[in-house]
Design a protein around this motif. Structure first.
Motif, PDB file in Angstrom:
ATOM      1  N   ILE A   4       1.044  -1.389   0.082  1.00  0.00           N
ATOM      2  CA  ILE A   4       0.258   0.137   0.162  1.00  0.00           C
ATOM      3  C   ILE A   4       1.066   1.499  -0.404  1.00  0.00           C
ATOM      4  N   CYS A   5       0.629   2.281  -0.566  1.00  0.00           N
ATOM      5  CA  CYS A   5       1.214   3.474  -0.616  1.00  0.00           C
ATOM      6  C   CYS A   5      -0.008   4.943   0.175  1.00  0.00           C
ATOM      7  N   PHE A   6       1.190   5.981  -0.150  1.00  0.00           N
ATOM      8  CA  PHE A   6      -0.094   6.935   0.030  1.00  0.00           C
ATOM      9  C   PHE A   6       0.316   7.417  -1.183  1.00  0.00           C
ATOM     10  N   CYS A   7      -0.801   7.865  -2.249  1.00  0.00           N
ATOM     11  CA  CYS A   7      -0.465   9.073  -3.102  1.00  0.00           C
ATOM     12  C   CYS A   7      -2.114   9.273  -3.824  1.00  0.00           C
ATOM     13  N   ASP A   8      -2.255  10.024  -4.841  1.00  0.00           N
ATOM     14  CA  ASP A   8      -3.384  10.514  -5.309  1.00  0.00           C
ATOM     15  C   ASP A   8      -3.185   9.836  -6.887  1.00  0.00           C
ATOM     16  N   GLU A   9      -4.215   9.338  -7.416  1.00  0.00           N
ATOM     17  CA  GLU A   9      -4.980   8.175  -8.411  1.00  0.00           C
ATOM     18  C   GLU A   9      -4.231   8.912  -9.771  1.00  0.00           C
ATOM     19  N   TYR A  10      -4.278   9.893 -10.097  1.00  0.00           N
ATOM     20  CA  TYR A  10      -2.666   9.837 -10.977  1.00  0.00           C
ATOM     21  C   TYR A  10      -1.676   9.236 -10.812  1.00  0.00           C
ATOM     22  N   ALA A  11      -1.209   9.580  -9.906  1.00  0.00           N
ATOM     23  CA  ALA A  11       0.589   8.711  -9.778  1.00  0.00           C
ATOM     24  C   ALA A  11       0.617   7.100  -9.582  1.00  0.00           C
ATOM     25  N   ASN A  12      -0.743   7.246  -9.484  1.00  0.00           N
ATOM     26  CA  ASN A  12      -1.403   5.447  -9.229  1.00  0.00           C
ATOM     27  C   ASN A  12      -1.350   4.711 -10.449  1.00  0.00           C
ATOM     28  N   ARG A  13      -1.604   5.613 -11.760  1.00  0.00           N
ATOM     29  CA  ARG A  13      -1.849   5.053 -12.966  1.00  0.00           C
ATOM     30  C   ARG A  13      -0.328   4.695 -13.398  1.00  0.00           C
ATOM     31  N   ILE A  14       0.487   5.169 -13.201  1.00  0.00           N
ATOM     32  CA  ILE A  14       1.541   4.664 -13.861  1.00  0.00           C
ATOM     33  C   ILE A  14       2.354   3.209 -13.108  1.00  0.00           C
ATOM     34  N   MET A  15       1.619   2.251 -12.192  1.00  0.00           N
ATOM     35  CA  MET A  15       2.094   1.246 -11.699  1.00  0.00           C
ATOM     36  C   MET A  15       1.695   0.181 -11.841  1.00  0.00           C
ATOM     37  N   SER A  16       1.967  -1.204 -12.070  1.00  0.00           N
ATOM     38  CA  SER A  16       1.321  -2.322 -12.712  1.00  0.00           C
ATOM     39  C   SER A  16       2.353  -3.374 -11.481  1.00  0.00           C
ATOM     40  N   PRO A  17       1.707  -3.881 -10.847  1.00  0.00           N
ATOM     41  CA  PRO A  17      -0.330  -4.062 -10.894  1.00  0.00           C
ATOM     42  C   PRO A  17      -0.464  -2.913 -10.336  1.00  0.00           C
ATOM     43  N   ARG A  18      -1.405  -2.309 -10.078  1.00  0.00           N
ATOM     44  CA  ARG A  18      -1.961  -0.885  -9.843  1.00  0.00           C
ATOM     45  C   ARG A  18      -2.158  -0.874  -8.254  1.00  0.00           C
ATOM     46  N   LEU A  19      -1.417   0.019  -7.548  1.00  0.00           N
ATOM     47  CA  LEU A  19      -1.507  -1.035  -6.015  1.00  0.00           C
ATOM     48  C   LEU A  19      -2.394  -0.084  -5.345  1.00  0.00           C
ATOM     49  N   THR A  20      -3.011  -0.673  -4.380  1.00  0.00           N
ATOM     50  CA  THR A  20      -3.709   0.215  -3.473  1.00  0.00           C
ATOM     51  C   THR A  20      -3.218   1.175  -2.826  1.00  0.00           C
ATOM     52  N   PHE A  21      -3.909   1.822  -2.645  1.00  0.00           N
ATOM     53  CA  PHE A  21      -3.436   3.609  -2.013  1.00  0.00           C
ATOM     54  C   PHE A  21      -4.295   4.113  -1.230  1.00  0.00           C
ATOM     55  N   ILE A  22      -3.535   4.802  -0.366  1.00  0.00           N
ATOM     56  CA  ILE A  22      -4.638   5.726   0.493  1.00  0.00           C
ATOM     57  C   ILE A  22      -4.377   7.284  -0.300  1.00  0.00           C
ATOM     58  N   ASP A  23      -5.835   7.614  -0.738  1.00  0.00           N
ATOM     59  CA  ASP A  23      -5.679   8.214  -1.508  1.00  0.00           C
ATOM     60  C   ASP A  23      -6.296  10.393  -0.752  1.00  0.00           C
ATOM     61  N   LEU A  24      -4.498  10.952  -1.219  1.00  0.00           N
ATOM     62  CA  LEU A  24      -4.653  12.363  -0.452  1.00  0.00           C
ATOM     63  C   LEU A  24      -5.889  13.387  -0.497  1.00  0.00           C
ATOM     64  N   ARG A  25      -6.688  12.562  -0.980  1.00  0.00           N
ATOM     65  CA  ARG A  25      -7.429  13.940  -2.259  1.00  0.00           C
ATOM     66  C   ARG A  25      -7.391  15.032  -2.457  1.00  0.00           C
ATOM     67  N   THR A  26      -5.784  15.062  -2.988  1.00  0.00           N
ATOM     68  CA  THR A  26      -5.226  16.275  -3.814  1.00  0.00           C
ATOM     69  C   THR A  26      -6.216  17.378  -5.190  1.00  0.00           C
ATOM     70  N   ARG A  27      -6.986  15.848  -5.811  1.00  0.00           N
ATOM     71  CA  ARG A  27      -8.038  17.249  -5.854  1.00  0.00           C
ATOM     72  C   ARG A  27      -8.710  18.048  -5.248  1.00  0.00           C
ATOM     73  N   ASP A  28      -8.893  17.406  -4.167  1.00  0.00           N
ATOM     74  CA  ASP A  28     -10.279  18.158  -3.195  1.00  0.00           C
ATOM     75  C   ASP A  28      -9.692  19.166  -2.823  1.00  0.00           C
ATOM     76  N   MET A  29      -8.107  19.342  -2.578  1.00  0.00           N
ATOM     77  CA  MET A  29      -6.827  20.050  -1.896  1.00  0.00           C
ATOM     78  C   MET A  29      -6.962  21.197  -2.766  1.00  0.00           C
ATOM     79  N   GLY A  30      -6.725  21.007  -3.933  1.00  0.00           N
ATOM     80  CA  GLY A  30      -6.613  22.296  -4.801  1.00  0.00           C
ATOM     81  C   GLY A  30      -8.059  22.879  -4.956  1.00  0.00           C
ATOM     82  N   ARG A  31      -9.598  21.936  -5.022  1.00  0.00           N
ATOM     83  CA  ARG A  31     -10.375  22.854  -5.213  1.00  0.00           C
ATOM     84  C   ARG A  31     -10.425  24.214  -4.006  1.00  0.00           C
ATOM     85  N   ILE A  32     -10.308  22.341  -3.359  1.00  0.00           N
ATOM     86  CA  ILE A  32     -11.088  23.971  -1.962  1.00  0.00           C
ATOM     87  C   ILE A  32     -10.768  25.359  -1.901  1.00  0.00           C
ATOM     88  N   ALA A  33      -8.995  24.646  -1.640  1.00  0.00           N
ATOM     89  CA  ALA A  33      -7.779  25.741  -1.602  1.00  0.00           C
ATOM     90  C   ALA A  33      -8.311  27.068  -2.164  1.00  0.00           C
TER      91      ALA A  33
END
Length: 342
Positions: free
Chosen positions: A276-305
């Protein structure tokens, strides 16, 4: 005359109108009894295009109460690593600013600054978004000047706002997920030791890992230093020598390095090692097999900011001393499973 040096007077002369008419047309500020015929408006716009006229934003910022300019600080450290979370933050923040209809020009400071330098631009701005951190001098200027500002993934001063992910919540999710699969030997693959004095996420993730392992009655397992630079040593000392069946990586680069090293060592993921890693959905797309991850909510961070910043710009007297903490989410992919022994 070079087109690069065209000014308001040049446009007015080419269009055969006054400078005030050019200014009002180009700034779309007609009204208060002032109007122009469509033919005049078209002539002004055509003249500006022919001369490649560009407004002097710095000069405008000195005379207008609103500059329509937003500065994003911290690009030199936050955007230096390809595929990091701040690219998603910036993309979503600028999208909100563009969609506001206010006509903001957004600049990103990519220059390196000393710890005592001001990172604010030479021109006036309507607001600032700080990526993670800025110099103490910059923070003092933001606080004293009254410029609306929001910090993404970092602390703000008394007059600013901060949008951060909840790393404690995220680590709890990660450990519980692996424990529910039956893993007893769960390793932490991230920075430890003196480096924990840096960003708050370093301390929050590691200390929460330790507390959750203690709560579950499990022995903590971790390597030394930064796993991104020594994935092979981590696998040799933690997975092969100590029998860890799962690992939580601090970030997506650590997760990717571990996956590549695991392939080289003949350690299958997730059959032999769940990741498992901490990252966002975009970064996760480059990995195979796809990693289970903790979504840091980067889209929401940018939008809310961006939304918080727009709110403060529109209502300067409104209190903006806020801390918005976003609950991180576990996203299941292909890199976690029950340990082979169960």
């Amino acid at each position: 005359m070079s087109n690069a040096t065209a000014n308001l007077s040049d446009v007015a002369k080419r269009a055969g109108v006054s400078k005030s008419t050019v200014s009002r047309v180009l700034n779309n500020k007609l009204g208060n009894g002032f109007s122009v015929k469509e033919e005049v408006r078209s002539r002004v716009i055509d003249a500006a295009k022919q001369l490649n006229y560009r407004p002097n934003l710095i000069a405008q910022s000195l005379t207008k109460s609103k500059t329509r300019m937003i500065s994003i600080l911290g690009g030199s450290h936050a955007l230096s690593e390809l595929g990091n979370i701040y690219q998603t933050v910036v993309n979503n923040a600028t999208a909100v600013l563009d969609e506001s209809g206010e006509g903001f020009d957004v600049t990103i400071d990519m220059s390196s600054h000393s710890k005592t330098d001001s990172e604010l631009p030479a021109w006036r701005v309507d607001g600032v978004i700080v990526l993670a951190s800025c110099s103490e001098t910059t923070m003092q200027e933001l606080e004293s000047s009254g410029i609306p500002y929001v910090v993404v993934n970092g602390p703000a001063g008394e007059n600013g706002a901060s949008v951060v992910p909840d790393d404690v919540c995220g680590m709890v999710e990660a450990i519980n997920h692996l424990a529910e699969f039956g893993h007893k030997k769960i390793a932490y693959a991230g920075p430890v030791g003196k480096v924990l004095q840096g960003h708050s996420s370093l301390q929050d993730r590691f200390s929460t890992y330790l507390s959750e392992m203690s709560r579950l009655g499990l022995e903590p397992i971790f390597g030394k230093g930064d796993v991104c630079a020594s994935a092979d040593k981590f696998l040799e000392s933690v997975v092969i020598a100590r029998g860890a069946t799962a690992a939580v990586a601090y970030g997506h680069m650590g997760g990717l390095n571990l996956m590549q090293a695991a392939h080289a060592h003949g350690i299958s993921v997730p059959e032999r090692l769940s990741l498992i890693c901490f990252c966002d959905e975009y970064a996760n797309r480059i990995m195979s097999p796809r990693l289970t991850f903790i979504d840091l909510r980067t889209r929401d961070m940018g939008r809310i900011a961006a939304e918080l910043l727009l709110e403060k710009i529109k209502s300067p007297k409104q209190e903006l001393n806020r801390l918005v903490k976003l609950e991180e989410k576990l996203v299941l992919r292909e890199s976690t499973a029950a340990p082979a022994s169960t």
